[in-house]
Design a protein around this motif. Structure first.
Motif, PDB file in Angstrom:
ATOM      1  N   MET A  99       0.834  -1.201   0.000  1.00 37.48           N
ATOM      2  CA  MET A  99       0.000   0.000   0.000  1.00 37.48           C
ATOM      3  C   MET A  99       0.872   1.256   0.000  1.00 37.48           C
ATOM      4  O   MET A  99       0.532   2.261  -0.633  1.00 37.48           O
ATOM      5  CB  MET A  99      -0.944  -0.011   1.199  1.00 37.48           C
ATOM      6  N   CYS A 100       2.015   1.197   0.693  1.00 34.94           N
ATOM      7  CA  CYS A 100       2.941   2.341   0.699  1.00 34.94           C
ATOM      8  C   CYS A 100       3.472   2.613  -0.699  1.00 34.94           C
ATOM      9  O   CYS A 100       3.646   3.766  -1.083  1.00 34.94           O
ATOM     10  CB  CYS A 100       4.093   2.090   1.665  1.00 34.94           C
ATOM     11  N   ARG A 101       3.700   1.555  -1.458  1.00 35.57           N
ATOM     12  CA  ARG A 101       4.139   1.736  -2.845  1.00 35.57           C
ATOM     13  C   ARG A 101       3.111   2.572  -3.603  1.00 35.57           C
ATOM     14  O   ARG A 101       3.452   3.505  -4.333  1.00 35.57           O
ATOM     15  CB  ARG A 101       4.328   0.385  -3.528  1.00 35.57           C
ATOM     16  N   ARG A 102       1.832   2.224  -3.445  1.00 41.89           N
ATOM     17  CA  ARG A 102       0.764   2.997  -4.097  1.00 41.89           C
ATOM     18  C   ARG A 102       0.788   4.452  -3.630  1.00 41.89           C
ATOM     19  O   ARG A 102       0.601   5.375  -4.416  1.00 41.89           O
ATOM     20  CB  ARG A 102      -0.601   2.369  -3.807  1.00 41.89           C
ATOM     21  N   GLY A 103       1.034   4.672  -2.337  1.00 44.58           N
ATOM     22  CA  GLY A 103       1.093   6.029  -1.810  1.00 44.58           C
ATOM     23  C   GLY A 103       2.188   6.859  -2.443  1.00 44.58           C
ATOM     24  O   GLY A 103       1.966   8.010  -2.841  1.00 44.58           O
ATOM     25  N   PHE A 104       3.390   6.286  -2.555  1.00 51.08           N
ATOM     26  CA  PHE A 104       4.495   6.989  -3.216  1.00 51.08           C
ATOM     27  C   PHE A 104       4.145   7.255  -4.678  1.00 51.08           C
ATOM     28  O   PHE A 104       4.352   8.352  -5.191  1.00 51.08           O
ATOM     29  CB  PHE A 104       5.789   6.167  -3.143  1.00 51.08           C
ATOM     30  N   GLN A 105       3.637   6.225  -5.377  1.00 52.28           N
ATOM     31  CA  GLN A 105       3.341   6.361  -6.808  1.00 52.28           C
ATOM     32  C   GLN A 105       2.283   7.428  -7.065  1.00 52.28           C
ATOM     33  O   GLN A 105       2.436   8.266  -7.951  1.00 52.28           O
ATOM     34  CB  GLN A 105       2.873   5.026  -7.397  1.00 52.28           C
ATOM     35  N   GLU A 106       1.215   7.414  -6.297  1.00 52.13           N
ATOM     36  CA  GLU A 106       0.142   8.387  -6.505  1.00 52.13           C
ATOM     37  C   GLU A 106       0.583   9.804  -6.167  1.00 52.13           C
ATOM     38  O   GLU A 106       0.178  10.767  -6.826  1.00 52.13           O
ATOM     39  CB  GLU A 106      -1.110   7.999  -5.717  1.00 52.13           C
ATOM     40  N   PHE A 107       1.425   9.945  -5.158  1.00 55.15           N
ATOM     41  CA  PHE A 107       1.947  11.272  -4.818  1.00 55.15           C
ATOM     42  C   PHE A 107       2.790  11.822  -5.964  1.00 55.15           C
ATOM     43  O   PHE A 107       2.628  12.975  -6.376  1.00 55.15           O
ATOM     44  CB  PHE A 107       2.772  11.213  -3.529  1.00 55.15           C
ATOM     45  N   ILE A 108       3.687  11.001  -6.494  1.00 53.91           N
ATOM     46  CA  ILE A 108       4.542  11.434  -7.607  1.00 53.91           C
ATOM     47  C   ILE A 108       3.692  11.698  -8.850  1.00 53.91           C
ATOM     48  O   ILE A 108       3.925  12.665  -9.588  1.00 53.91           O
ATOM     49  CB  ILE A 108       5.657  10.407  -7.873  1.00 53.91           C
ATOM     50  N   ARG A 109       2.676  10.876  -9.112  1.00 51.92           N
ATOM     51  CA  ARG A 109       1.772  11.104 -10.242  1.00 51.92           C
ATOM     52  C   ARG A 109       1.087  12.459 -10.108  1.00 51.92           C
ATOM     53  O   ARG A 109       1.021  13.245 -11.053  1.00 51.92           O
ATOM     54  CB  ARG A 109       0.715   9.998 -10.327  1.00 51.92           C
ATOM     55  N   LEU A 110       0.587  12.760  -8.897  1.00 57.46           N
ATOM     56  CA  LEU A 110      -0.084  14.039  -8.662  1.00 57.46           C
ATOM     57  C   LEU A 110       0.867  15.206  -8.887  1.00 57.46           C
ATOM     58  O   LEU A 110       0.521  16.170  -9.581  1.00 57.46           O
ATOM     59  CB  LEU A 110      -0.652  14.089  -7.243  1.00 57.46           C
ATOM     60  N   ARG A 111       2.060  15.127  -8.320  1.00 57.60           N
ATOM     61  CA  ARG A 111       3.024  16.223  -8.488  1.00 57.60           C
ATOM     62  C   ARG A 111       3.428  16.368  -9.960  1.00 57.60           C
ATOM     63  O   ARG A 111       3.657  17.481 -10.437  1.00 57.60           O
ATOM     64  CB  ARG A 111       4.258  16.009  -7.612  1.00 57.60           C
ATOM     65  N   THR A 112       3.505  15.260 -10.686  1.00 53.68           N
ATOM     66  CA  THR A 112       3.823  15.320 -12.112  1.00 53.68           C
ATOM     67  C   THR A 112       2.699  16.023 -12.866  1.00 53.68           C
ATOM     68  O   THR A 112       2.948  16.913 -13.681  1.00 53.68           O
ATOM     69  CB  THR A 112       4.045  13.902 -12.688  1.00 53.68           C
ATOM     70  N   GLU A 113       1.452  15.651 -12.587  1.00 51.06           N
ATOM     71  CA  GLU A 113       0.303  16.282 -13.244  1.00 51.06           C
ATOM     72  C   GLU A 113       0.205  17.763 -12.929  1.00 51.06           C
ATOM     73  O   GLU A 113      -0.181  18.565 -13.774  1.00 51.06           O
ATOM     74  CB  GLU A 113      -0.997  15.592 -12.822  1.00 51.06           C
ATOM     75  N   GLN A 114       0.550  18.133 -11.701  1.00 55.60           N
ATOM     76  CA  GLN A 114       0.485  19.533 -11.286  1.00 55.60           C
ATOM     77  C   GLN A 114       1.700  20.333 -11.748  1.00 55.60           C
ATOM     78  O   GLN A 114       1.795  21.514 -11.471  1.00 55.60           O
ATOM     79  CB  GLN A 114       0.377  19.624  -9.761  1.00 55.60           C
ATOM     80  N   LYS A 115       2.621  19.657 -12.414  1.00 56.37           N
ATOM     81  CA  LYS A 115       3.878  20.275 -12.862  1.00 56.37           C
ATOM     82  C   LYS A 115       4.655  20.846 -11.672  1.00 56.37           C
ATOM     83  O   LYS A 115       5.279  21.901 -11.760  1.00 56.37           O
ATOM     84  CB  LYS A 115       3.613  21.365 -13.899  1.00 56.37           C
ATOM     85  N   GLU A 116       4.581  20.141 -10.540  1.00 53.81           N
ATOM     86  CA  GLU A 116       5.269  20.559  -9.318  1.00 53.81           C
ATOM     87  C   GLU A 116       6.276  19.515  -8.868  1.00 53.81           C
ATOM     88  O   GLU A 116       6.499  19.319  -7.682  1.00 53.81           O
ATOM     89  CB  GLU A 116       4.250  20.792  -8.197  1.00 53.81           C
ATOM     90  N   LEU A 117       6.892  18.830  -9.805  1.00 61.48           N
ATOM     91  CA  LEU A 117       7.817  17.754  -9.467  1.00 61.48           C
ATOM     92  C   LEU A 117       9.230  18.248  -9.197  1.00 61.48           C
ATOM     93  O   LEU A 117      10.023  17.554  -8.569  1.00 61.48           O
ATOM     94  CB  LEU A 117       7.834  16.719 -10.600  1.00 61.48           C
ATOM     95  N   ASP A 118       9.562  19.481  -9.631  1.00 64.45           N
ATOM     96  CA  ASP A 118      10.912  20.010  -9.458  1.00 64.45           C
ATOM     97  C   ASP A 118      11.360  19.893  -8.009  1.00 64.45           C
ATOM     98  O   ASP A 118      10.664  20.324  -7.089  1.00 64.45           O
ATOM     99  CB  ASP A 118      10.986  21.479  -9.880  1.00 64.45           C
ATOM    100  N   GLY A 119      12.524  19.319  -7.831  1.00 70.97           N
ATOM    101  CA  GLY A 119      13.101  19.175  -6.502  1.00 70.97           C
ATOM    102  C   GLY A 119      12.736  17.882  -5.796  1.00 70.97           C
ATOM    103  O   GLY A 119      13.419  17.474  -4.861  1.00 70.97           O
ATOM    104  N   TYR A 120      11.658  17.221  -6.214  1.00 72.59           N
ATOM    105  CA  TYR A 120      11.242  15.985  -5.547  1.00 72.59           C
ATOM    106  C   TYR A 120      12.045  14.760  -5.988  1.00 72.59           C
ATOM    107  O   TYR A 120      12.101  13.772  -5.289  1.00 72.59           O
ATOM    108  CB  TYR A 120       9.757  15.698  -5.780  1.00 72.59           C
ATOM    109  N   ILE A 121      12.652  14.820  -7.181  1.00 71.13           N
ATOM    110  CA  ILE A 121      13.445  13.705  -7.688  1.00 71.13           C
ATOM    111  C   ILE A 121      14.878  14.190  -7.857  1.00 71.13           C
ATOM    112  O   ILE A 121      15.126  15.199  -8.523  1.00 71.13           O
ATOM    113  CB  ILE A 121      12.920  13.197  -9.057  1.00 71.13           C
ATOM    114  N   ASP A 122      15.864  13.467  -7.278  1.00 68.36           N
ATOM    115  CA  ASP A 122      17.250  13.903  -7.408  1.00 68.36           C
ATOM    116  C   ASP A 122      17.883  13.366  -8.693  1.00 68.36           C
ATOM    117  O   ASP A 122      17.251  12.629  -9.455  1.00 68.36           O
ATOM    118  CB  ASP A 122      18.063  13.531  -6.159  1.00 68.36           C
ATOM    119  N   TYR A 123      19.114  13.735  -8.927  1.00 66.37           N
ATOM    120  CA  TYR A 123      19.789  13.354 -10.168  1.00 66.37           C
ATOM    121  C   TYR A 123      20.041  11.850 -10.280  1.00 66.37           C
ATOM    122  O   TYR A 123      20.325  11.337 -11.347  1.00 66.37           O
ATOM    123  CB  TYR A 123      21.097  14.133 -10.326  1.00 66.37           C
TER     124      TYR A 123
END
Length: 152
Positions: A99-123
């Motif tokens: 279930m935690c996997r789903r939580g991480f995935q959905e959070f990243i999906r939301l931030r991607t859709e909102q175009k607010e992913l900058d800074g959340y993923i490192d190099y």
């Protein structure tokens, strides 16, 4: 069996999620950070009693924070029960590692859709947990539990 906490210096890969088509590695350390941030601030508005069932240790060791104990249980196929303390509008439920996997995935999906992913993923293609505040961690946990962000 003895208890050991997650190591910051030696994170273990758990699973891969995706930001669009970009793979993002989630480690045991990321899970521990998410649970700690959520428990110590993010879910205070809506969560009631938290009960952790560790598969091989009957009782939480003295001095171990509830968040550390919960993360350790999840990493060893245990479960965490979180009671909704708001007004009962969400069912009291059990949290598992999948279930935690789903939580991480959905959070990243939301931030991607909102175009607010900058800074959340490192190099290195990992979640930058320093960017995840208490509200974000609460959102991840809500996505994990109910598939939606209920309490903003």
């Amino acid at each position: 069996m003895s208890f050991s906490a997650v190591s910051f210096n030696d994170p273990k890969p758990l699973f891969t999620i995706y930001a669009g088509r970009r793979p993002v590695l989630v480690t045991d350390y990321d899970l521990d950070c998410m649970i700690t941030t959520a428990f110590e601030g993010g879910i205070q508005e809506w969560a009631g009693r938290i009960r952790t069932v560790h598969p091989s240790i009957d009782k939480k060791p003295r001095g171990v924070p509830q968040s550390t104990w919960a993360a350790a249980a999840l990493l060893t196929d245990g479960v965490v029960f979180i009671d909704d303390d708001d007004d009962g509008c969400q069912p009291n439920t059990m949290l598992t590692l999948s279930m935690c996997r789903r939580g991480f995935q959905e959070f990243i999906r939301l931030r991607t859709e909102q175009k607010e992913l900058d800074g959340y993923i490192d190099y290195n293609g990992r979640i930058e947990m320093a960017m995840v505040d208490a509200g974000d961690a609460s959102g991840m946990l809500q996505f994990a539990l109910w598939g939606e962000w209920v309490y903003a």
